[in-house]
Every structure is written in structure tokens, then in C-alpha cells.
Motif scaffolding. Structure first.
Motif, mmCIF file in Angstrom:
data_model
loop_
_atom_site.group_PDB
_atom_site.id
_atom_site.type_symbol
_atom_site.label_atom_id
_atom_site.label_comp_id
_atom_site.label_asym_id
_atom_site.label_seq_id
_atom_site.Cartn_x
_atom_site.Cartn_y
_atom_site.Cartn_z
ATOM 1 N N ALA A 196 -5.822 -56.624 18.595
ATOM 2 C CA ALA A 196 -4.567 -56.481 17.865
ATOM 3 C C ALA A 196 -3.406 -56.466 18.861
ATOM 4 O O ALA A 196 -3.376 -55.643 19.777
ATOM 5 N N SER A 197 -2.462 -57.376 18.688
ATOM 6 C CA SER A 197 -1.318 -57.415 19.594
ATOM 7 C C SER A 197 -0.457 -56.166 19.461
ATOM 8 O O SER A 197 0.259 -55.803 20.395
ATOM 9 N N SER A 198 -0.537 -55.488 18.317
ATOM 10 C CA SER A 198 0.205 -54.232 18.160
ATOM 11 C C SER A 198 -0.379 -53.123 19.020
ATOM 12 O O SER A 198 0.271 -52.092 19.230
ATOM 13 N N GLU A 199 -1.594 -53.316 19.528
ATOM 14 C CA GLU A 199 -2.238 -52.303 20.357
ATOM 15 C C GLU A 199 -2.274 -52.694 21.838
ATOM 16 O O GLU A 199 -2.116 -51.855 22.713
ATOM 17 N N VAL A 200 -2.496 -53.977 22.131
ATOM 18 C CA VAL A 200 -2.618 -54.388 23.531
ATOM 19 C C VAL A 200 -1.485 -55.286 23.984
ATOM 20 O O VAL A 200 -1.380 -55.599 25.178
ATOM 21 N N GLY A 201 -0.611 -55.724 23.071
ATOM 22 C CA GLY A 201 0.455 -56.648 23.407
ATOM 23 C C GLY A 201 0.006 -58.091 23.258
ATOM 24 O O GLY A 201 -1.178 -58.411 23.335
ATOM 25 N N GLU A 202 0.971 -58.991 23.045
ATOM 26 C CA GLU A 202 0.642 -60.394 22.800
ATOM 27 C C GLU A 202 0.069 -61.073 24.039
ATOM 28 O O GLU A 202 -0.770 -61.969 23.929
ATOM 29 N N VAL A 203 0.521 -60.670 25.226
ATOM 30 C CA VAL A 203 0.024 -61.319 26.431
ATOM 31 C C VAL A 203 -1.444 -60.992 26.661
ATOM 32 O O VAL A 203 -2.264 -61.878 26.911
ATOM 33 N N SER B 119 1.780 -55.985 6.333
ATOM 34 C CA SER B 119 1.966 -54.666 5.724
ATOM 35 C C SER B 119 2.205 -53.611 6.793
ATOM 36 O O SER B 119 1.714 -53.697 7.917
ATOM 37 N N ASP B 120 2.976 -52.601 6.441
ATOM 38 C CA ASP B 120 3.250 -51.504 7.363
ATOM 39 C C ASP B 120 1.955 -50.788 7.718
ATOM 40 O O ASP B 120 1.104 -50.525 6.865
ATOM 41 N N GLY B 121 1.803 -50.475 8.995
ATOM 42 C CA GLY B 121 0.661 -49.695 9.450
ATOM 43 C C GLY B 121 -0.600 -50.482 9.684
ATOM 44 O O GLY B 121 -1.602 -49.918 10.135
ATOM 45 N N VAL B 122 -0.612 -51.791 9.383
ATOM 46 C CA VAL B 122 -1.808 -52.601 9.584
ATOM 47 C C VAL B 122 -1.746 -53.228 10.976
ATOM 48 O O VAL B 122 -0.742 -53.842 11.329
ATOM 49 N N PRO B 123 -2.783 -53.079 11.802
ATOM 50 C CA PRO B 123 -2.762 -53.677 13.141
ATOM 51 C C PRO B 123 -2.536 -55.182 13.075
ATOM 52 O O PRO B 123 -3.001 -55.868 12.171
ATOM 53 N N ARG B 124 -1.838 -55.703 14.071
ATOM 54 C CA ARG B 124 -1.486 -57.128 14.118
ATOM 55 C C ARG B 124 -2.584 -57.909 14.860
ATOM 56 O O ARG B 124 -2.480 -58.214 16.027
ATOM 57 N N TRP B 125 -3.657 -58.214 14.111
ATOM 58 C CA TRP B 125 -4.789 -58.934 14.689
ATOM 59 C C TRP B 125 -4.508 -60.414 14.840
ATOM 60 O O TRP B 125 -5.220 -61.120 15.557
ATOM 61 N N GLY B 126 -3.505 -60.946 14.181
ATOM 62 C CA GLY B 126 -3.345 -62.378 14.032
ATOM 63 C C GLY B 126 -2.996 -63.117 15.308
ATOM 64 O O GLY B 126 -2.395 -62.571 16.239
ATOM 65 N N LEU B 127 -3.354 -64.403 15.320
ATOM 66 C CA LEU B 127 -2.886 -65.318 16.351
ATOM 67 C C LEU B 127 -1.493 -65.832 16.020
ATOM 68 O O LEU B 127 -0.804 -66.373 16.883
ATOM 69 N N LEU B 128 -1.080 -65.646 14.755
ATOM 70 C CA LEU B 128 0.260 -65.987 14.299
ATOM 71 C C LEU B 128 0.940 -64.726 13.794
ATOM 72 O O LEU B 128 0.280 -63.806 13.298
ATOM 73 N N ARG B 129 2.255 -64.688 13.892
ATOM 74 C CA ARG B 129 3.026 -63.581 13.335
ATOM 75 C C ARG B 129 3.142 -63.753 11.821
ATOM 76 O O ARG B 129 2.811 -64.822 11.300
ATOM 77 N N PRO B 130 3.610 -62.746 11.080
ATOM 78 C CA PRO B 130 3.677 -62.883 9.611
ATOM 79 C C PRO B 130 4.512 -64.066 9.149
ATOM 80 O O PRO B 130 4.282 -64.590 8.066
ATOM 81 N N ASP B 131 5.497 -64.510 9.951
ATOM 82 C CA ASP B 131 6.297 -65.675 9.566
ATOM 83 C C ASP B 131 5.660 -66.993 9.993
ATOM 84 O O ASP B 131 6.281 -68.040 9.926
#
Length: 891
Positions: A270-277, A313-325
């Protein structure tokens, strides 16, 4: 880790020789995969397009029993029919997981309880597998049954009630389909006991499973995921001691005597946990661990990254390879590059385009066109038996097996187009499919499927009316744009368009330069880079009944274009070295995109750098590579040395930034953040160089030295190096001036708006060492009337802002945008706001709101416009109009 109605995409590898041949040929050769959420409608199509763009060939969806059969005996497949249809139309194979007990079928918790009567489960599985026979190539049985949140039954019930009965029904309904399982979560806590589950399932029901599927996550990185899969542990061969030292997946399968291939169907960070890089580094590192080396094929045959797009959604880790947009994170771009650099083994193919008629008249031939790309490592040849074979109803509509043309091998990376007629013998609905076959008749590559309805008379469409075409002469090397329209309400509807561009010689001769199919009523073509004859453009509409008449030719001519020097490869990454280290080097590339030769001189504005060569002559289309190096002694003092390399010639100048950062001691152990999250320059057209400020913050406990990196090219963006000459102290901030130099924008930056990512890189590396700042130079709107709004009044400036509203936040919902308007003037300024959904190319609606920006102040549009007009959801374009005497900047 799996969510309902989730799609997991991957190309499957060939099965081991121990498996039945009828099912071995159903597996694809590519190892790449990704999990994707799949709603319906346009969003489904966009997500599948992104999956296809990354060269990923399978999708995996959850077939939820409770959704299909909410009432016993009444089954509804409409949503799944759409997913299967859209995936197959793109040549994407399907892997479906059967999950979700309906309330009427179980005494346990909704969705996860054991079926009360196994006959109900068998009936659902049987009809589902039969309905999608030949279209769904792999079926999973449940998801993570060793976790109580997904399966409330026992281990024995999973084997005896779910897995074995489902495998029997699937193999009976579709002998070529693969049965996959047990999809365990790699956990031991809370009774999960993954190794005990896996050993028991394989010993008791291994003969029912064609592919072993497993889920492994580890926040520490790709090395730990690989270790959990492949390590040799102290007691790996002795299950009695696995509770002391957990075995690897390979060791459990060896003890179980399993020979099936293994797919890692969930893994990610999840990029929200480790960062996108770090997310990108770990994802690409895992693929490199398994598939980035030549030699023997690894025993893990496929890896599915979790997941394609963030859950917003708020509070959901950002696992994606793409952002919500749907904008790409580094991990998505890196994965797409990796799949191109390391093609699959053996025979494999990707779909480029397929046109299958939907409606035909009985006995009236209509054309099918299928273009496929060789994405494997072998060359297709006629002598080896490579051909396009008809499957299912295709054998009743089309010719037999269509071999490659004689003497036309298709090497890796090349494409081949099959064009052939189809003809229905009678009225009715047919479900044809075509697929490549190789040596020995083994099927491979994507299946091209369609639904063809034969009924009554079948008129071809009328000639289109060309609405946009160049008039007069165009500079050679420029892009000619065309669009057209055709009458609405036709049956059958238009499916594609045949486009032709011809060169007309002075003696009356005609040469066809372009003859291709396009799916939409627009086409762009780059005029050849030398002066030449007149050109003609024609287009015809195509439906299931054939190709209609062509439009009258639209003529135009080409003229020699002036030289145009552009940056094709910029600095790439700033140098960050310790004091006294060896001087680094980098390569820059400049190309002449015009039609005339030019003598180009290269200069660097900072004395710390040197260039080789200093000048060269570039003909049309030629490229020069310039070596940039740091002069001896340049690393002797700490701080940032920044400048620009300029390529100048008689008609202009273009430049690209350079930067050299020299650290002092161990500077760089902290990280940096950027505020605001993005800049949008809005200024009158007469103001050529608007400037804004961003604030860099060091939240760490050690100083950091920061250097800018500008991609792509960076010719038009300037960053003040003086602001970055010294490290940012712990908990400190630094204001950085960013200027858009519009004089440096080139034609290869593309049409407005020009978008660039400015990154700030921390010396020393480590987590969080990369912070991006998207910068957009907004597009001045044309001073002409547009649908629903009048022309831009004299004395007023207008800017079109692309996708300024987050997905789900526009049109009838809260207007959630980080857009900030700044007024540098001494009086309040009214700003009119127009809106249009994204993808409408600036067709802005007449609905309008007016906001007032205070004198020498700012205004957040979130606060000014709590609700935007309309009802459609999604991102939006905005047009902002204000008086030219004001200066607006947005972030």
C-alpha cells in the motif's frame, strides 16, 4: 485480501507435463497479473483498457453466488455477462472465483456460511461453468478459506462441500477449464494455519486442483515475499516442527507431493503505508526476482499485484498501481515497462484490434478483421502451423483455419492482421470465437469473441460527413487532425471506420499512404517530414453489413517546416553525491523535429558543468546526444549547483534543467514533503512567465539536502536553485520559487495544457525520499464561441483546466477540488466558472457560477462552490474567465 466483484488480471503460464493435455493448452505463457476492481458501464471499460495497456492478458472476477441467485432457482448473470463480453472484446482471458453463499442456502453467516445442501452449490457451479464454457478459462473455488472473515465452515467442509464438488462440475461442464485453489492467506495467527491447510488440501483433494493459488504479503519488501515462497528452512521437510519455524510454500508442496503449477494471486504494498516510490520498487523487485532473468522458468508461474486502482474510500489503504483518478503511480508505469522488456516465454499474443460485426443479413458476407501482436519469444511461421482457428460458432460463419501468409513470419513484437468474411447460414444469434494455434494445434493468445445476430435485410451505412480537416497547406512534420459524423439511429449501428490518406502526384498518379480501421470518428496523422504532393483524406463507415461508401476527398498540401529543436531525453535524475566523490556524468538528447537542417550550439549556464560536443548539425528527424559532466572540483563544496543546458539555432532556443547536489557528511537520513500538492499556473497570455511558491517540509530528525528533478524534459519549468543551496534542518521548511517559462515551450510538449511532474529528491535515499509536484500550465481557450457559451469578451482571459475535480466529487455531489485561485491585484476580481465532464474535449456547458477573489488574496473553490451543477459523476474540466488586468494562480 480480496473484495467482492474484484477482477484479478494475469496471463497464465503453461502447466506441468503431469497435467492432462486438454487443460494444459488453456494456460497463457505470460506471468504478469494485477487485481482490478470492475464495476459496470464506462468505468469497467476504462479499467479493462488500462489492464490491456499494461500488456496484461487475464482478468479474474468474483462470481458471487448470492448475487447471481438471490432466490433459489432464479439466476441473473447480466452484470457478469457484461464483464465477460467487455474483457473478451479486448482479447483478455478470464479467471473467475466462485464465492458468496446466499442467505437461503445456508444456516451460517451471510456470504461465508457452508451450504446447507451441496446439491444447491453444484447446480450453481454447473450452470455458471456451462454458460461461460470456452470464455472463462480458469475458475477459483472460494477466497482465503483459512480466514474466518471469508469462510465460516471447517477445513473438511471446504474440501468436501466446496472444492471437490465444484471441481467435478467445472470439469464436467468445460473439460478445458482450469480449477484453481485453495487461495489461502499466508497467515498462521488466529487459527489461520496456512501450512496445515495447504498440506491437508493437497493430500486430500490435490487431484481436483489444476493450479495451486496462494496469497503472500510482507511490508518489508519483495525479498521477504520471495523468501516466504521459496526459502529453505530448518524444518522444511518435517511438518511436526512447522509450528516452531514456518516452512516456505515450496517446502509444503514438496511434502505434499504436489506437481501443479503455482500462481501467486495476491501480493502488493500500500503506497499509503510505504510510499509510492517503495511501492514501485517492491513490485518491480518481486517481478525481477522471478521473471527478470533468463534461463530456467521459475516454479511460480504467475504473480498478481494487488491491485490496479486505489479504493478512494477514507481509511482504506492505497494498494493500487493507479490513484483514484486513474492517474499512474510509478508502480503502474514501471510494471508496464517491465512487461514490455521481459516478454512471455514461448508462444504468446496480445490483441491490438478486433472488428466483429454485430448484425448481418443471412447469406450476405461481412468482414472480420483481427490484428494480433506476437508478445512471446518465438517467431510465428506458416510452416510451424501457426494460424487463426475458428472455435464454437465461428466454424459455421467463417472459413476454416486461416494460416499465416506464405513467406510472412511474425517475429516477437510484430503484428499480423487477419481479414476474412463471415456469412450466417440462417437467421439467428451466433457466438463465434477465433484463437491462434501453434505447432501441434495448441491454442494460445487471447480469444477473439463476439455475438453476431443474423436478421432480415442488412444495409451498409451512408458516407460520413467530414467536419474537421486541414485547409490549405500544413507544415511538414505537423499533425493533421480529422473528425466526421454519420447519421444516427441506423440498424445495425456503426462499429468502426475505414480511413484512407492518399498522395496525389502532379501527373495524376495516386499512392495510398494510410488504409486502416479506427474505432472512433477521429483520426490524426503526421504529415511526412519533407515537402511533397497534395494529399487527400477519405473515410467510410463500417457496420455488420459491410463497408459503406467513402466520403468525398478532403484535400490539403504540405510545406517544408522550419527547424524545431526539442528535448527528447532530459537529465533524468539529479546528481546527489558526497563531497569529494568522483564527478558524475549524464546524457541529454536533442532532436530536430522540423523539416529543415539546423546548426545547433549547446551551452550550459553553470560553471560546475561541462558539455561535449559544443555544436552539431541536425537534419530533419536527426538526434544529437550531449554528454553532460561535472567539472573537476565541482563536488568540493556542499550545496546545490543548478543550471540549464540550452540548444540554440537560428530560429530559437530550447533548454533542459541540470542540477548537481553535494551532500555534507550523512545529510539525507530524513525525508521531505511538498505543499501544496499541485500547482496550476493561470495568468494572462501576455504574462509569459508566471511564478508560484511551494513549501518543502522536513518532518524527519536529520537535515536533508534536496535537488529538483523535472520530467518530462523540463524545458519550460524553472526552479530557483538558490532556495535549495543548503540542507533543510529537522522540522524546518524551505520556500521554493517555481516559474513557468512559456517562451521555452516546444511543439513536442504537445497542445496545451502542458503537464510536468516536478520531483524533489533527498540526498542519501531511503523511505519517503521522493515527493512529486504535478505542475500544469493551463490552456488559453480559443477566442471563439463554444457550444452553450459566448465568445471570450475583449479584455477577458480564459483558461481551460483539465480534470480539476476528483472522481466522485463533481456534478451533483460535493465539489471537492484543491484548486486555489490567487489574486495578485489590488482590487477584488470576479471569476466565472464553467464545467464539463472529463473526456468532452472542452465542450463546456452553459451552466456557470461566479466567485470573487479578494484583493491580494486567495479563494479555495471547495469553499466557494459546495455543489457543482448536473448529475453525472466523475472528474471534470473547468473553464475560468477573469479580467486580464488580474493575475490568477491555482494550486
Amino acid at each position: 485480501m480480496e473484495r467482492l466483484l474484484r477482477v484479478a488480471a494475469a496471463l497464465a503460464l503453461g502447466l506441468l507435463a503431469a497435467l492432462p493435455a486438454s487443460r494444459a493448452c488453456a494456460a497463457e505463457e505470460s506471468p504478469y497479473g494485477v487485481n482490478v476492481h470492475a464495476p459496470g458501464g464506462e468505468e469497467l471499460k476504462r479499467l479493462l483498457d488500462l489492464t490491456q495497456a499494461a500488456r496484461i492478458g487475464w482478468i479474474r472476477i468474483d462470481f458471487v453466488w448470492g448475487w447471481v441467485e438471490p432466490v433459489k432457482g432464479t439466476r441473473h448473470y447480466d452484470g457478469y455477462d457484461e464483464i465477460v463480453r467487455e474483457a473478451r472484446s479486448r482479447g483478455i482471458e478470464i479467471y473467475a472465483s466462485l464465492i458468496g453463499t446466499p442467505a437461503w442456502a445456508s444456516d451460517g453467516p451471510l456470504g461465508i456460511g457452508a451450504p446447507r445442501d451441496v446439491a444447491d452449490w453444484r447446480a450453481f457451479v454447473s450452470e455458471t461453468a456451462r454458460r461461460y464454457r470456452g470464455r472463462v478459462k480458469a475458475w477459483g473455488v472460494w477466497n482465503e478459506p483459512n480466514l474466518g472473515e471469508f469462510w465460516a465452515g471447517t477445513r473438511g467442509q471446504y474440501i468436501d462441500v466446496l472444492l471437490v464438488p465444484a471441481a467435478q462440475e467445472i470439469h464436467r461442464a468445460d473439460p478445458d477449464a482450469l480449477v484453481c485453489g485453495p487461495e489461502l492467506a499466508h497467515l498462521t495467527s488466529g487459527g489461520a494455519d496456512w501450512h496445515g491447510w495447504l498440506l491437508d488440501v493437497m493430500r486430500r483433494a490435490g487431484s481436483s486442483i489444476d493450479v495451486v493459488t496462494h496469497h503472500v504479503y510482507d511490508r518489508d519488501g519483495n525479498g521477504e515475499v520471495t523468501r516466504k515462497l521459496d526459502a529453505s528452512t530448518t524444518f522444511g521437510g518435517n511438518p511436526d516442527y512447522w509450528s516452531l519455524v514456518a516452512p516456505s510454500v515450496r517446502e509444503v508442496l514438496q511434502v505434499a507431493g504436489a506437481r501443479q503449477p503455482v500462481w501467486l494471486t495476491e501480493t502488493g504494498w500500500a503506497s499509503s503505508e510505504v510510499g509510492e516510490v517503495l511501492q514501485s520498487r517492491y513490485v518491480l523487485g518481486l517481478y525481477t526476482d522471478w521473471f527478470g532473468r533468463s534461463g530456467e522458468r521459475p516454479w511460480v508461474k504467475k504473480i498478481f499485484a494487488y491491485e490496479l486502482i486505489d479504493d478512494g474510500s477514507d481509511g482504506v489503504p492505497r494498494w493500487g498501481l493507479l490513484r483514484p483518478d486513474r492517474s499512474a503511480k510509478p508502480a503502474y508505469s514501471g510494471l508496464a515497462t517491465f512487461t514490455s522488456a521481459f516478454p512471455p516465454w514461448g508462444d504468446a499474443a496480445g490483441l491490438v484490434q478486433a472488428v466483429v460485426p454485430e448484425i448481418v443479413a443471412p447469406g450476405v458476407p461481412a468482414e472480420v478483421r483481427v490484428t494480433l501482436r506476437n508478445t512471446g519469444s518465438t517467431t510465428w511461421t506458416r510452416d510451424a502451423g501457426h494460424a487463426l482457428a475458428p472455435l464454437g460458432d465461428a466454424s459455421r460463419l467463417s472459413p476454416g483455419r486461416m494460416p499465416l501468409p506464405a513467406g510472412r513470419p511474425v517475429a516477437a513484437g510484430e503484428t499480423i492482421t487477419f481479414a476474412f468474411p463471415v456469412s450466417a447460414p440462417r437467421e439467428g444469434t451466433f457466438h463465434p470465437e477465433w484463437r491462434l494455434v501453434g505447432e501441434g494445434g495448441a491454442q494460445f493468445g487471447p480469444g477473439v469473441a463476439g455475438t453476431v445476430t443474423a436478421t432480415g435485410a442488412c444495409p451498409a451505412p451512408p458516407a460520413p460527413v467530414v467536419t474537421v480537416a486541414p485547409a490549405g497547406g500544413l507544415p511538414a512534420g505537423s499533425v493533421a487532425a480529422f473528425s466526421w459524423s454519420v447519421g444516427a439511429g441506423m440498424a445495425p449501428g456503426v462499429e468502426s471506420y475505414q480511413v484512407r490518406v492518399e498522395a496525389w502526384g502532379t501527373t495524376g498518379s495516386t499512392a495510398t499512404l494510410v488504409d486502416t480501421r479506427v474505432p472512433v470518428p477521429t483520426f490524426a496523422w503526421r504529415v511526412p517530414g519533407n515537402s511533397g504532393p497534395a494529399f487527400g483524406f477519405r473515410v467510410a463507415a463500417v457496420n455488420g453489413c459491410g463497408v459503406g461508401p467513402f466520403s468525398p476527398p478532403s484535400s490539403f498540401s504540405a510545406a517544408m517546416a522550419p527547424a524545431a529543436i526539442v528535448v527528447t531525453r532530459g537529465q533524468g535524475e539529479p546528481w546527489l553525491v558526497r563531497r569529494g566523490e568522483a564527478a558524475p556524468t549524464s546524457l541529454l538528447a536533442f532532436r530536430n523535429a522540423g523539416g529543415e537542417a539546423a546548426t545547433v550550439r549547446f551551452d550550459v549556464s553553470e560553471g560546475a558543468f561541462a558539455l561535449t560536443p559544443l555544436s552539431t548539425t541536425l537534419g530533419p528527424g536527426e538526434e544529437a546526444t550531449v554528454l553532460l559532466s561535472a567539472r573537476p572540483g565541482a563536488t568540493g563544496n556542499p550545496g546545490l549547483r543548478a543550471g540549464r543546458v540550452a540548444a540554440s539555432w537560428s530560429r530559437g532556443v530550447v533548454s533542459t534543467p541540470v542540477a548537481l547536489a553535494v551532500t555534507a557528511g550523512d545529510v539525507g537520513a530524513a525525508r521531505v514533503t511538498v505543499s501544496p500538492a499541485g500547482l496550476l499556473f493561470l495568468a494572462p497570455e501576455s504574462e509569459r512567465a508566471p511564478t508560484a511558491e511551494v513549501v518543502l517540509t522536513n518532518p524527519g530528525s536529520a537535515p536533508v539536502l534536496v535537488a529538483p528533478m523535472i520530467e518530462p524534459g523540463g524545458a519550460w519549468l524553472l526552479v530557483s536553485s538558490a532556495d535549495l543551496a543548503s540542507p533543510i534542518p529537522p522540522a524546518g521548511t524551505r520556500r521554493v520559487r517555481v516559474t513557468a517559462d512559456r517562451n521555452l515551450r516546444t511543439s513536442e510538449d504537445g497542445a496545451s495544457p502542458v503537464r510536468t511532474v516536478l520531483s524533489f529528491v533527498v540526498a542519501g535515499g531511503g523511505a519517503g525520499d521522493w515527493a512529486d509536484l504535478p505542475v500544469v500550465d493551463a490552456e488559453p481557450a480559443p477566442r471563439a464561441a463554444a457550444p452553450g457559451r459566448g465568445p471570450v469578451p475583449s479584455g477577458t482571459s480564459s483558461w481551460v483546466v483539465p480534470t480539476a475535480v476528483r472522481q466522485g466529487g463533481a456534478f451533483g455531489q460535493s465539489f471537492v477540488s484543491s484548486l486555489v485561485l490567487g489574486n495578485a491585484g489590488g482590487a477584488p476580481v470576479p471569476v466565472d466558472v464553467y464545467a464539463a465532464p472529463a473526456g468532452t474535449d472542452g465542450e463546456l456547458a452553459a451552466t456557470r457560477a461566479r466567485v470573487t477573489v479578494p484583493a491580494a488574496g486567495t479563494l479555495l473553490l471547495d469553499e466557494a462552490l459546495p455543489v457543482l451543477f448536473g448529475e453525472a459523476a466523475g472528474a471534470a474540466h473547468l473553464e475560468l474567465r477573469s479580467a486580464e488586468r488580474s493575475r490568477s494562480e491555482a494550486s
